[in-house]
Scaffold this active site. Structure first.
Site, PDB file in Angstrom:
ATOM      1  N   CYS A  94      19.537  10.463  41.859  1.00 56.87           N
ATOM      2  CA  CYS A  94      20.567  10.953  42.759  1.00 56.87           C
ATOM      3  C   CYS A  94      19.896  11.599  43.966  1.00 56.87           C
ATOM      4  O   CYS A  94      18.789  12.137  43.838  1.00 56.87           O
ATOM      5  CB  CYS A  94      21.462  11.971  42.036  1.00 56.87           C
ATOM      6  SG  CYS A  94      22.757  12.682  43.061  1.00 56.87           S
ATOM      7  N   ASP A 476      17.436 -22.756  65.901  1.00 56.38           N
ATOM      8  CA  ASP A 476      16.410 -23.727  66.246  1.00 56.38           C
ATOM      9  C   ASP A 476      16.921 -25.100  65.798  1.00 56.38           C
ATOM     10  O   ASP A 476      17.870 -25.200  65.014  1.00 56.38           O
ATOM     11  CB  ASP A 476      15.115 -23.334  65.520  1.00 56.38           C
ATOM     12  CG  ASP A 476      14.029 -24.367  65.676  1.00 56.38           C
ATOM     13  OD1 ASP A 476      13.879 -24.890  66.786  1.00 56.38           O
ATOM     14  OD2 ASP A 476      13.332 -24.653  64.681  1.00 56.38           O
TER      15      ASP A 476
END
Length: 793
Positions: A94, A476
């Site tokens: 935590c 591309d």
């Protein structure tokens, strides 16, 4: 460029790197092994990439991506001259524990940086200390045990044994007994007090110990707040209330821990896909089952139908179809025969195979996928950074409000001390922001794990969260929208012979053979098929974005694209018209020319037409992107006619040709400036070295993992494991789903607290109700976040 080969799935040091050149500007070949490339994504994440593939982030803990070469580096940029040590801390899951540890050892002499992986409970210390004993002792003083790890990720993947529930059940029975004794006035007030004390001793000693440590270190975490609340309840005589609060808190924490383990198991489950044993050929010719971790690289392994692949390898004998979904996310089995790569975790569907091991168990593609996901967990997504900052302010403010509620009404308004103290204690229970803080990492990890299972490797939560903002996607062409495996379709010799009477096609094939660019390979492969012998080439040089040049028999030649020959002045009007006619058919032109020398101009000697085929998935991916409201742009180094033809074939919004590497980066920069004015983001998809600048400049760089070069994959933020462009819309949908769940969790956590704050002020809530609401909110956001692990895109 280094294309898709099985070796590319090995670490970078093992990957073969060839010479190359660029005929259509789609692939700029840079063979400097000292390559260093830095880029800024515009969101405060600066990456540095070198041949060692280090991947640093200035304000996050992004790991490296996976694909042709999956590498994972230290999430936090370790200062030069430091060493790293990893520790498993079971009690650290935590942000409250992270704050305690950071405050305790962060400023210690010799400690340079700390890297926290809360989901895997691993702390990495970057230091210059001779001994880390002071660090271990400092962590022990916080009530936590630090266990040294030689391989943090592997150790973190080991499931922890469950804790016994019987003490908690006994405490629950005592708390219920205290409530009953209070209700029926049995031996009041002694019996309720005794049972409450027993409950606190059984279920709450750990809470008190952690709370005291937190207070002593100037931190107000949930344990400190709960300890104060329970103690206050007992002081004012609310014995059953104190008992029930402590039990509810303990039960909720246990359930929450189990829920968080589900998020961890989303990653651990990947590791379980690879079997622990493999059937290995022994020197005496027999087959023996041995532990996968003990199998050496180069060993021969037998894989029967129905078995999972234990280690990465290459098929040497047999044919079969394998389910590679755990690695690449492909939905259909992939046929395998001699020479094809195998990935650990894949499932053999039919025939028996024998394969040679190409990587040890701890360095398989599957292992590196897991490491990449675990490293990405440390990345603070924008929402998570906001939540953490909010929590640091929220808790002290609510604590001050609780003090005011306890003191001011009795002092100023003649209120009843006990009643207002009780309300203040209820506020303390509500004050902890655990539900709010825990909601983001659980959701992000679940999203990362869900993406990994579908063959989408994301380097950090920041990119997972930003994907929803994509408004433009640039792509591309070669190897991205097309297969990247073009074939020679046209050939024309423009002269009868060259000096030395050498075969013109032999010269072209010899130059083309020095590159593994797809266009060059097409020319070389066609010559090889006709038995044309290659010649010795000297003074070879790659011309970025244009082609190559070299010397054969003392004469300098170049082999390159239309632009290169035009720049050399070797194109006549008639030849230009001829080339344009071929290019309008969607073909790429490669030309051989003699370089100018001794006042003799350059001369075109031969032309070759090469055509590539569009991936079927490209059309579907572009269509899905348009449905998501994302516009598309193709940036190709090829000629404008070919670029336009391919763009129309796949449905691209805009296609640009003759794009050099810098042109691509400039186009992305301009597009980014435009998109940012409307809060949008720009993505770039590529697989070549020359795509790296554009990938770096984009907000989200996406590499074609299987076919991409190491440089492209290392520069990118997301990698697609099987080069299926349909994974990009799936990534966007997952990002949007993740964002929606993050918002839901924040609304849940804050909404429940606001309601109970109001109820408390009105005197309508109790402590046990507050604990139930607070921890219930934590469980709600955890379960809500875990829904992402079931996402199917």
């Amino acid at each position: 460029m280094a294309r898709s080969t099985p070796e590319n799935l090995l670490p970078p040091s093992s990957a073969a790197r060839g010479h190359g050149h660029d005929h259509d500007h789609d692939h700029d070949h840079d063979h400097s092994h000292g390559h260093d490339h830095a880029h800024d994504h515009g969101h405060d994440h600066r990456h540095a990439h070198s041949h060692g593939h280090a991947h640093e982030a200035a304000d996050s803990c992004c790991g490296s991506s996976c694909g042709a070469s999956i590498t994972v580096s230290t999430p936090v940029a370790a200062p030069a001259g430091t060493r790293s040590a990893a520790y498993r801390i079971e009690a650290m899951d935590c942000p409250t524990e992270e704050t305690l540890i950071r405050n305790k050892i962060g400023a210690m002499a010799g400690v340079a940086a700390l890297d926290f992986n809360l989901m895997q409970r691993v702390l990495t210390v970057h230091h210059t200390l001779d001994s880390l004993d002071p660090v271990v002792k400092a962590i022990a003083s916080l009530g936590m045990k630090a266990e040294p790890l030689s391989d943090a990720s592997a150790e973190a993947a080991v499931a922890e044994p469950g804790k016994s529930w019987w003490p908690l059940a006994l405490a629950g029975a005592a708390a219920i007994g205290a409530e009953a004794a209070e209700w029926f006035q049995v031996a009041a007030p002694y019996l309720p007090a005794a049972l409450a004390l027993a409950t606190v001793l059984i279920a709450g000693l750990g809470v008190y110990r952690k709370g005291w440590i937190a207070v002593r270190n100037g931190n107000l975490n949930i344990n400190a707040l709960m300890s104060i609340a329970v103690t206050g309840a007992m002081v004012i005589g609310q014995w059953p209330e104190a008992a029930m609060v402590m039990v509810l808190f303990a039960v909720a924490e246990r359930i929450e821990a189990a829920s968080l383990d589900r998020a961890r198991n989303a990653v651990r489950g990947l590791m379980a896909m690879a079997p622990e044993q493999a059937t290995v050929l022994q020197p005496d010719g027999n087959w023996q089952a041995i532990a996968a971790r003990d199998v050496a690289v180069g060993a021969t392994v037998r894989l029967r139908p129905g078995e999972r692949v234990a280690l990465d390898g290459r098929v040497v004998r047999g044919q079969s179809a394998l389910d590679q979904a755990p690695i690449t996310g492909e939905s259909v089995p992939v046929d395998k025969s001699a020479g094809d790569p195998l990935y650990a975790g894949s499932i053999n569907q039919s025939g028996e195979l024998e394969y040679t091991v190409t990587a040890p168990a701890n360095d398989s593609t599957l292992s590196r996928i897991i490491l990449a996901v675990e490293a990405a967990q440390g990345s603070r997504a924008p929402t998570q950074r906001f939540v953490d900052q909010f929590a640091r302010i929220y808790t002290p403010v609510v604590f001050v409000i609780a003090l005011g509620v306890a003191v001011l009404p009795p002092l100023l308004l003649d209120g009843a001390w006990m009643a207002w103290i009780y309300k203040a204690l209820v506020l303390l229970v509500i004050a902890c922001p655990c539900a709010l803080v825990i909601s983001t990492p659980v959701t992000i990890v679940s999203g990362l794990a869900a993406a990994a299972r579908r063959g989408i490797l994301i380097k950090g939560g920041v990119y997972l969260e930003q994907g929803r903002h994509l408004s433009w996607l640039a792509l591309d062409k070669t190897g991205t929208l097309t297969h990247g495996k073009p074939a020679q379709t046209d050939i024309a010799l423009l002269v009868d012979e060259v000096p030395g009477s050498r075969d013109i096609r032999a010269i072209a094939a010899s130059l083309a053979g020095r590159s593994d660019h797809p266009v060059s390979r097409a020319v070389a492969t066609a010559a090889d098929a006709e038995g044309i012998a290659r010649l010795e080439v000297s003074d070879f040089e790659a011309l970025a974005g244009q082609g190559v040049r070299g010397t054969v028999d003392g004469v300098a030649y170049c082999l390159g694209n239309h632009r290169l020959i035009h720049d050399l002045g070797a194109c006549s009007p008639a030849l230009e018209a001829r080339l344009e006619a071929i290019e309008r058919q969607g073909k790429t032109i490669v030309m051989l020319a003699a370089m100018p020398h001794d006042a003799v101009p350059a001369q075109a000697l031969a032309l070759f037409g090469v055509a590539d085929t569009v991936r079927d998935t490209s059309r579907q991916a572009i269509e899905q992107l348009h449905e998501l409201g994302i516009r598309t742009l193709m940036l190709s180094g090829d000629n404008p006619h070919t670029a336009s033809a391919i763009g129309q074939a796949v449905g691209i919004d805009e296609a640009r040709g003759n794009q050099l590497p810098q042109d691509k980066a400039d186009a992305i920069a301009a597009l980014t400036a435009q998109a940012h004015t409307h809060a949008g983001k720009v993505g770039m998809v590529g697989d070549g070295i020359n795509d790296a600048p554009a990938l770096a400049r984009a907000d989200i760089g996406i590499a074609m993992g299987a076919a991409g070069t190491d440089t492209a994959i290392e520069t990118a933020d997301v990698a697609l494991m099987d080069d299926d462009l349909r994974k990009i819309p799936a990534f966007v949908r997952l990002s949007r789903r993740t964002s929606a769940i993050l918002k839901q969790n924040i609304a849940l956590a804050l909404g429940i607290k606001v309601v109970f704050l109001a109820l408390t002020v009105m005197g309508m809530s109790t402590m046990w109700m507050a604990v139930f609401a607070d921890m219930g909110a934590s469980l709600l956001v955890v379960f809500n976040g875990l829904r992402l692990t079931r996402e199917n895109g």
